[in-house]
Design a protein around this motif. Structure first.
Motif, PDB file in Angstrom:
ATOM      1  N   VAL A 275       0.837  -1.194   0.000  1.00 23.39           N
ATOM      2  CA  VAL A 275       0.000   0.000   0.000  1.00 23.39           C
ATOM      3  C   VAL A 275       0.875   1.248   0.000  1.00 23.39           C
ATOM      4  CG1 VAL A 275      -1.951  -1.098   1.199  1.00 23.39           C
ATOM      5  CG2 VAL A 275      -0.192   0.086   2.530  1.00 23.39           C
ATOM      6  N   VAL A 276       0.271   2.348  -0.433  1.00 23.74           N
ATOM      7  CA  VAL A 276       0.879   3.668  -0.331  1.00 23.74           C
ATOM      8  C   VAL A 276       0.072   4.425   0.715  1.00 23.74           C
ATOM      9  CG1 VAL A 276       1.123   5.868  -1.527  1.00 23.74           C
ATOM     10  CG2 VAL A 276       1.822   3.778  -2.664  1.00 23.74           C
ATOM     11  N   GLN A 277       0.763   5.038   1.662  1.00 24.06           N
ATOM     12  CA  GLN A 277       0.075   5.814   2.693  1.00 24.06           C
ATOM     13  C   GLN A 277       0.084   7.283   2.299  1.00 24.06           C
ATOM     14  OE1 GLN A 277       1.520   5.449   6.720  1.00 24.06           O
ATOM     15  NE2 GLN A 277      -0.217   6.594   7.533  1.00 24.06           N
ATOM     16  N   SER A 278      -1.122   7.833   2.231  1.00 25.83           N
ATOM     17  CA  SER A 278      -1.315   9.245   1.941  1.00 25.83           C
ATOM     18  C   SER A 278      -2.150   9.811   3.084  1.00 25.83           C
ATOM     19  CB  SER A 278      -2.033   9.401   0.604  1.00 25.83           C
ATOM     20  OG  SER A 278      -2.255  10.755   0.299  1.00 25.83           O
ATOM     21  N   GLY A 279      -1.489  10.462   4.030  1.00 28.21           N
ATOM     22  CA  GLY A 279      -2.179  10.933   5.229  1.00 28.21           C
ATOM     23  C   GLY A 279      -2.620   9.733   6.053  1.00 28.21           C
ATOM     24  N   GLU A 280      -3.912   9.669   6.370  1.00 23.03           N
ATOM     25  CA  GLU A 280      -4.464   8.545   7.136  1.00 23.03           C
ATOM     26  C   GLU A 280      -4.957   7.416   6.236  1.00 23.03           C
ATOM     27  OE1 GLU A 280      -4.513   8.236  10.560  1.00 23.03           O
ATOM     28  OE2 GLU A 280      -3.206   9.986  10.427  1.00 23.03           O
ATOM     29  N   GLU A 281      -4.945   7.652   4.925  1.00 23.00           N
ATOM     30  CA  GLU A 281      -5.468   6.692   3.960  1.00 23.00           C
ATOM     31  C   GLU A 281      -4.354   5.770   3.466  1.00 23.00           C
ATOM     32  OE1 GLU A 281      -8.119   6.932  -0.098  1.00 23.00           O
ATOM     33  OE2 GLU A 281      -6.537   8.419   0.151  1.00 23.00           O
ATOM     34  N   PHE A 282      -4.702   4.514   3.236  1.00 23.66           N
ATOM     35  CA  PHE A 282      -3.794   3.536   2.647  1.00 23.66           C
ATOM     36  C   PHE A 282      -4.382   3.132   1.303  1.00 23.66           C
ATOM     37  CE2 PHE A 282      -3.270   3.244   7.208  1.00 23.66           C
ATOM     38  CZ  PHE A 282      -1.894   3.261   7.352  1.00 23.66           C
ATOM     39  N   ILE A 283      -3.630   3.352   0.228  1.00 28.24           N
ATOM     40  CA  ILE A 283      -4.108   3.073  -1.126  1.00 28.24           C
ATOM     41  C   ILE A 283      -3.465   1.777  -1.601  1.00 28.24           C
ATOM     42  CG2 ILE A 283      -4.293   3.946  -3.482  1.00 28.24           C
ATOM     43  CD1 ILE A 283      -3.685   6.779  -2.208  1.00 28.24           C
ATOM     44  N   LEU A 284      -4.286   0.807  -1.989  1.00 30.79           N
ATOM     45  CA  LEU A 284      -3.789  -0.494  -2.419  1.00 30.79           C
ATOM     46  C   LEU A 284      -2.982  -0.389  -3.705  1.00 30.79           C
ATOM     47  CD1 LEU A 284      -3.865  -3.587  -1.814  1.00 30.79           C
ATOM     48  CD2 LEU A 284      -5.724  -3.680  -3.485  1.00 30.79           C
ATOM     49  N   VAL A 285      -1.797  -0.991  -3.692  1.00 25.64           N
ATOM     50  CA  VAL A 285      -0.962  -1.097  -4.879  1.00 25.64           C
ATOM     51  C   VAL A 285      -1.039  -2.521  -5.419  1.00 25.64           C
ATOM     52  CG1 VAL A 285       1.420  -1.033  -5.744  1.00 25.64           C
ATOM     53  CG2 VAL A 285       0.621   0.725  -4.148  1.00 25.64           C
ATOM     54  N   ASP A 286      -0.823  -3.510  -4.530  1.00 16.90           N
ATOM     55  CA  ASP A 286      -0.787  -4.912  -4.926  1.00 16.90           C
ATOM     56  C   ASP A 286      -1.347  -5.771  -3.797  1.00 16.90           C
ATOM     57  OD1 ASP A 286       0.102  -7.097  -6.703  1.00 16.90           O
ATOM     58  OD2 ASP A 286       1.509  -7.550  -5.086  1.00 16.90           O
ATOM     59  N   GLY A 287      -2.163  -6.754  -4.167  1.00 18.67           N
ATOM     60  CA  GLY A 287      -2.693  -7.691  -3.178  1.00 18.67           C
ATOM     61  C   GLY A 287      -4.204  -7.674  -3.062  1.00 18.67           C
ATOM     62  N   ALA A 288      -4.900  -7.303  -4.120  1.00 18.26           N
ATOM     63  CA  ALA A 288      -6.364  -7.209  -4.063  1.00 18.26           C
ATOM     64  C   ALA A 288      -7.011  -8.543  -3.695  1.00 18.26           C
ATOM     65  CB  ALA A 288      -6.923  -6.700  -5.392  1.00 18.26           C
ATOM     66  N   HIS A 289      -6.502  -9.634  -4.248  1.00 21.38           N
ATOM     67  CA  HIS A 289      -7.101 -10.936  -3.942  1.00 21.38           C
ATOM     68  C   HIS A 289      -6.877 -11.311  -2.478  1.00 21.38           C
ATOM     69  CE1 HIS A 289      -6.771 -11.150  -8.371  1.00 21.38           C
ATOM     70  NE2 HIS A 289      -7.949 -11.734  -8.244  1.00 21.38           N
ATOM     71  N   ARG A 290      -5.682 -11.039  -1.963  1.00 21.50           N
ATOM     72  CA  ARG A 290      -5.402 -11.312  -0.551  1.00 21.50           C
ATOM     73  C   ARG A 290      -6.275 -10.432   0.346  1.00 21.50           C
ATOM     74  NH1 ARG A 290       0.474  -9.923  -1.081  1.00 21.50           N
ATOM     75  NH2 ARG A 290      -0.139  -9.553  -3.224  1.00 21.50           N
ATOM     76  N   LEU A 291      -6.468  -9.183  -0.064  1.00 21.88           N
ATOM     77  CA  LEU A 291      -7.326  -8.264   0.684  1.00 21.88           C
ATOM     78  C   LEU A 291      -8.777  -8.758   0.677  1.00 21.88           C
ATOM     79  CD1 LEU A 291      -7.738  -5.562   2.189  1.00 21.88           C
ATOM     80  CD2 LEU A 291      -7.971  -4.479  -0.063  1.00 21.88           C
ATOM     81  N   GLU A 292      -9.271  -9.178  -0.472  1.00 26.76           N
ATOM     82  CA  GLU A 292     -10.638  -9.685  -0.578  1.00 26.76           C
ATOM     83  C   GLU A 292     -10.843 -10.912   0.310  1.00 26.76           C
ATOM     84  OE1 GLU A 292     -11.456 -10.412  -4.716  1.00 26.76           O
ATOM     85  OE2 GLU A 292     -11.209  -8.289  -5.220  1.00 26.76           O
ATOM     86  N   GLU A 293      -9.870 -11.816   0.301  1.00 20.95           N
ATOM     87  CA  GLU A 293      -9.973 -13.022   1.128  1.00 20.95           C
ATOM     88  C   GLU A 293      -9.958 -12.665   2.614  1.00 20.95           C
ATOM     89  OE1 GLU A 293     -10.732 -16.108   0.194  1.00 20.95           O
ATOM     90  OE2 GLU A 293     -10.852 -15.392  -1.869  1.00 20.95           O
ATOM     91  N   ALA A 294      -9.135 -11.694   3.002  1.00 21.90           N
ATOM     92  CA  ALA A 294      -9.097 -11.253   4.401  1.00 21.90           C
ATOM     93  C   ALA A 294     -10.458 -10.679   4.803  1.00 21.90           C
ATOM     94  CB  ALA A 294      -7.989 -10.218   4.609  1.00 21.90           C
TER      95      ALA A 294
END
Length: 145
Positions: A45-64
């Motif tokens: 992820v990239v952190q921009s302020g308090e937000e974390f923007i997904l770069v890689d790992g959408a499938h792992r995120l969905e499963e979590a």
């Protein structure tokens, strides 16, 4: 490089991004592996302020999210949406198994909305100028329809 468990609720998945494609067997293999041995590779992820923007790992995120996890192990880099999209191209394009339409959409966004030219995209992603310019020409014609 910082690895930290971050709340799933704080992760934003960009609408436009390059994403790996799995067939049903590949998706089931990922799900089985995550169930059997847990998540071995953090998402990026990239952190921009308090937000974390997904770069890689959408499938792992969905499963979590499906498992009801509250947090997920993540590699965190500082940056903006522009940085997240450029890193997304670099990581996903090098892995293969991506849909060309995703790549076209991200390049179109980076040029039109982020003001980048092909040289800046090449420098940030490792793609050749020829690849980027060919994709940009395709995106111009396909998005104009």
């Amino acid at each position: 490089m910082q690895i930290k468990n971050i709340p799933l609720a704080k992760i934003t998945v960009p609408q436009i991004r390059v994403r790996a494609r799995y067939d049903d067997d590949g998706q089931e293999q990922l799900r089985s592996s995550l169930s059997a041995i847990g998540q071995q590779e953090p998402i990026l992820v990239v952190q921009s302020g308090e937000e974390f923007i997904l770069v890689d790992g959408a499938h792992r995120l969905e499963e979590a999210r499906l498992r009801g996890d509250a947090t997920i192990p993540s590699v965190i880099r500082p940056g903006t949406m522009r940085d997240a999209l450029l890193q997304n191209i670099a990581v996903s394009h090098n892995k293969g198994k991506t849909h060309p339409g995703d790549l076209l959409a991200v390049i179109d966004h980076l040029v039109k909305n982020e003001g980048l030219d092909s040289d800046a995209i090449c420098q940030a992603t490792g793609m050749s100028r020829e690849q980027v310019e060919r994709l940009w020409k395709i995106s111009e014609s396909s998005f104009a329809l």
